[in-house]
Design a protein around this motif. Sequence first.
Motif, PDB file in Angstrom:
ATOM      1  N   LEU A  67     -10.272  24.397  24.709  1.00 17.42           N
ATOM      2  CA  LEU A  67     -10.084  23.705  23.433  1.00 17.42           C
ATOM      3  C   LEU A  67     -11.467  23.292  22.944  1.00 17.42           C
ATOM      4  N   GLU A  68     -11.980  24.028  21.951  1.00 18.51           N
ATOM      5  CA  GLU A  68     -13.339  23.772  21.478  1.00 18.51           C
ATOM      6  C   GLU A  68     -13.416  22.473  20.689  1.00 18.51           C
ATOM      7  N   LYS A  69     -14.450  21.681  20.985  1.00 13.79           N
ATOM      8  CA  LYS A  69     -14.669  20.400  20.327  1.00 13.79           C
ATOM      9  C   LYS A  69     -16.120  20.317  19.829  1.00 13.79           C
ATOM     10  N   PRO A  70     -16.445  21.041  18.744  1.00 13.40           N
ATOM     11  CA  PRO A  70     -17.809  20.930  18.209  1.00 13.40           C
ATOM     12  C   PRO A  70     -18.110  19.506  17.793  1.00 13.40           C
ATOM     13  N   CYS A  71     -19.291  19.022  18.146  1.00  8.58           N
ATOM     14  CA  CYS A  71     -19.635  17.628  17.852  1.00  8.58           C
ATOM     15  C   CYS A  71     -20.990  17.551  17.146  1.00  8.58           C
ATOM     16  N   ASP A  72     -21.230  16.436  16.533  1.00 12.32           N
ATOM     17  CA  ASP A  72     -22.457  16.205  15.775  1.00 12.32           C
ATOM     18  C   ASP A  72     -23.373  15.276  16.581  1.00 12.32           C
ATOM     19  N   LEU A  73     -24.391  15.857  17.211  1.00 13.20           N
ATOM     20  CA  LEU A  73     -25.311  15.059  18.022  1.00 13.20           C
ATOM     21  C   LEU A  73     -26.112  14.089  17.163  1.00 13.20           C
ATOM     22  N   VAL A  74     -26.715  14.622  16.081  1.00 10.58           N
ATOM     23  CA  VAL A  74     -27.647  13.821  15.274  1.00 10.58           C
ATOM     24  C   VAL A  74     -26.937  12.716  14.510  1.00 10.58           C
ATOM     25  N   GLY A  75     -25.837  13.073  13.832  1.00  9.62           N
ATOM     26  CA  GLY A  75     -25.170  12.081  12.995  1.00  9.62           C
ATOM     27  C   GLY A  75     -24.095  11.282  13.703  1.00  9.62           C
ATOM     28  N   GLY A  76     -23.595  11.786  14.848  1.00  5.63           N
ATOM     29  CA  GLY A  76     -22.494  11.117  15.513  1.00  5.63           C
ATOM     30  C   GLY A  76     -22.827  10.478  16.848  1.00  5.63           C
ATOM     31  N   ILE A  77     -23.340  11.289  17.775  1.00  7.37           N
ATOM     32  CA  ILE A  77     -23.535  10.810  19.150  1.00  7.37           C
ATOM     33  C   ILE A  77     -24.821  10.018  19.313  1.00  7.37           C
ATOM     34  N   PHE A  78     -25.937  10.532  18.796  1.00  6.06           N
ATOM     35  CA  PHE A  78     -27.225   9.856  18.980  1.00  6.06           C
ATOM     36  C   PHE A  78     -27.226   8.397  18.504  1.00  6.06           C
ATOM     37  N   LEU A  89     -14.507  19.817   8.513  1.00  6.41           N
ATOM     38  CA  LEU A  89     -13.125  19.335   8.512  1.00  6.41           C
ATOM     39  C   LEU A  89     -12.475  19.531   9.870  1.00  6.41           C
ATOM     40  N   GLN A  90     -12.843  20.636  10.537  1.00  4.31           N
ATOM     41  CA  GLN A  90     -12.284  20.877  11.871  1.00  4.31           C
ATOM     42  C   GLN A  90     -12.708  19.779  12.840  1.00  4.31           C
ATOM     43  N   LYS A  91     -13.975  19.368  12.748  1.00  9.07           N
ATOM     44  CA  LYS A  91     -14.467  18.309  13.627  1.00  9.07           C
ATOM     45  C   LYS A  91     -13.804  16.974  13.316  1.00  9.07           C
ATOM     46  N   LYS A  92     -13.567  16.712  12.038  1.00  6.73           N
ATOM     47  CA  LYS A  92     -12.968  15.441  11.634  1.00  6.73           C
ATOM     48  C   LYS A  92     -11.493  15.354  12.022  1.00  6.73           C
ATOM     49  N   THR A  93     -10.781  16.470  11.852  1.00 11.78           N
ATOM     50  CA  THR A  93      -9.333  16.460  12.066  1.00 11.78           C
ATOM     51  C   THR A  93      -8.923  16.838  13.481  1.00 11.78           C
ATOM     52  N   GLY A  94      -9.751  17.687  14.130  1.00 13.57           N
ATOM     53  CA  GLY A  94      -9.394  18.169  15.462  1.00 13.57           C
ATOM     54  C   GLY A  94      -8.424  19.330  15.436  1.00 13.57           C
ATOM     55  N   TYR A  97     -16.900  20.300  24.653  1.00 12.88           N
ATOM     56  CA  TYR A  97     -17.691  19.592  23.634  1.00 12.88           C
ATOM     57  C   TYR A  97     -19.089  20.213  23.563  1.00 12.88           C
ATOM     58  N   TYR A  98     -19.514  20.557  22.375  1.00 15.32           N
ATOM     59  CA  TYR A  98     -20.829  21.173  22.212  1.00 15.32           C
ATOM     60  C   TYR A  98     -21.334  20.962  20.794  1.00 15.32           C
ATOM     61  N   SER A  99     -22.642  21.087  20.624  1.00 12.06           N
ATOM     62  CA  SER A  99     -23.255  21.009  19.303  1.00 12.06           C
ATOM     63  C   SER A  99     -23.532  22.416  18.804  1.00 12.06           C
ATOM     64  N   VAL A 100     -23.052  22.726  17.601  1.00  6.34           N
ATOM     65  CA  VAL A 100     -23.271  24.065  17.057  1.00  6.34           C
ATOM     66  C   VAL A 100     -24.746  24.296  16.725  1.00  6.34           C
ATOM     67  N   ALA A 101     -25.521  23.209  16.625  1.00  8.20           N
ATOM     68  CA  ALA A 101     -26.941  23.336  16.278  1.00  8.20           C
ATOM     69  C   ALA A 101     -27.842  23.323  17.508  1.00  8.20           C
ATOM     70  N   SER A 102     -27.271  23.177  18.698  1.00  7.54           N
ATOM     71  CA  SER A 102     -28.087  23.045  19.900  1.00  7.54           C
ATOM     72  C   SER A 102     -28.461  24.400  20.491  1.00  7.54           C
ATOM     73  N   PRO A 103     -29.748  24.673  20.672  1.00 14.92           N
ATOM     74  CA  PRO A 103     -30.142  25.926  21.317  1.00 14.92           C
ATOM     75  C   PRO A 103     -29.712  25.974  22.784  1.00 14.92           C
ATOM     76  N   PHE A 104     -29.564  24.802  23.415  1.00 19.52           N
ATOM     77  CA  PHE A 104     -29.104  24.777  24.807  1.00 19.52           C
ATOM     78  C   PHE A 104     -27.636  25.203  24.896  1.00 19.52           C
ATOM     79  N   ALA A 105     -26.830  24.808  23.900  1.00 17.87           N
ATOM     80  CA  ALA A 105     -25.437  25.261  23.859  1.00 17.87           C
ATOM     81  C   ALA A 105     -25.380  26.776  23.681  1.00 17.87           C
ATOM     82  N   TYR A 106     -26.293  27.295  22.873  1.00 15.78           N
ATOM     83  CA  TYR A 106     -26.369  28.742  22.661  1.00 15.78           C
ATOM     84  C   TYR A 106     -26.742  29.460  23.957  1.00 15.78           C
ATOM     85  N   LEU A 107     -27.725  28.941  24.663  1.00 19.03           N
ATOM     86  CA  LEU A 107     -28.165  29.568  25.901  1.00 19.03           C
ATOM     87  C   LEU A 107     -27.076  29.547  26.974  1.00 19.03           C
ATOM     88  N   GLY A 108     -26.275  28.495  26.987  1.00 18.84           N
ATOM     89  CA  GLY A 108     -25.250  28.374  28.010  1.00 18.84           C
ATOM     90  C   GLY A 108     -23.923  29.014  27.663  1.00 18.84           C
TER      91      GLY A 108
END
Length: 283
Positions: free
Chosen positions: A33-44, A217-222, A6-17
């Motif tokens: 199994l990549e699971k891109p997630c939405d920090l701002v609109g979903g998790i926060f 769509l990938q994030k929504k459908t998996g 699970y990672y955020s495509v917009a996160s610089p920390f995900a990029y660094l790691g």
Amino acid sequence: MIIEYYYSVASPFAYLGSKRFQDLVKKYKVEVLEKPCDLVGGIFPKTGGLPVPQRSPERQKYRLDELKRWSKFLNIKLNLKPKFSTLFFLCFGQMLFGLGEGLLIVSATGASPWNVLHEGIAINTGITIGTATFITSFFVLLLWFFLRQKPGIGTFTNFIIISIMIDVCVFNFNAPELLINKYILAVCSILLVGLGGAIYLIANLGPGPRDGLMTGLQKKTGFPIAWVRACLEITVVTIGWFLGGTAGIGTVLFAFGIGPSLALFLHLIKVHIADNQIKINNQ
């Protein structure tokens, strides 16, 4: 072993790691199994977290300090404030991308999947293919709201510049007369799209409307990203073909050739950047 990543495509920390994570994956030969997630609109909103702009100035400063420290420690360059040159290369890359897309239409061997749809719309409405591209991109961008995708500068310049370049090509170039020359033009067009895509992706200022739709769509459908892309492109090609758009061998060449073309130029550009950085460090 399968790791759900699970990672955020917009996160610089995900990029660094990402580099160290990829090294661990190769070392232990695990499946990811990549699971891109939405920090701002979903998790926060569900966890009480705050988007960066809403955090206190002290916390924002600490975040920047941490990013700089990790960037230096991992020896990974991180550009948090894009320079004018970055914006220039973004626009230049999109110009090449649009030029390649337009020349593929001119080759008369079959347009790229989305442009089959744009051409079909243009035929049935009397508007230009570039205008159809712009309108379609606008409506695709509206879907981002439901998919909770976040646009960047590059998202908006993408469909403006590419739409203009497509019309420039269509109105100023003619299809070659010899069949072999048409296919040579088609191959060169795909390489040009790959080069342009690599340049504007390196700028990292936001995905294009269709790329955002695909990842959303990938994030929504998996479903795997390759499946989502294939379903989208088959759908738009089918609709475009029924509307009268040109689908042919050029379309097939684009579908199978754009991935390798993009990967090739991304590799060459990264090697060039790395070589220049070594020269600077040795001065």
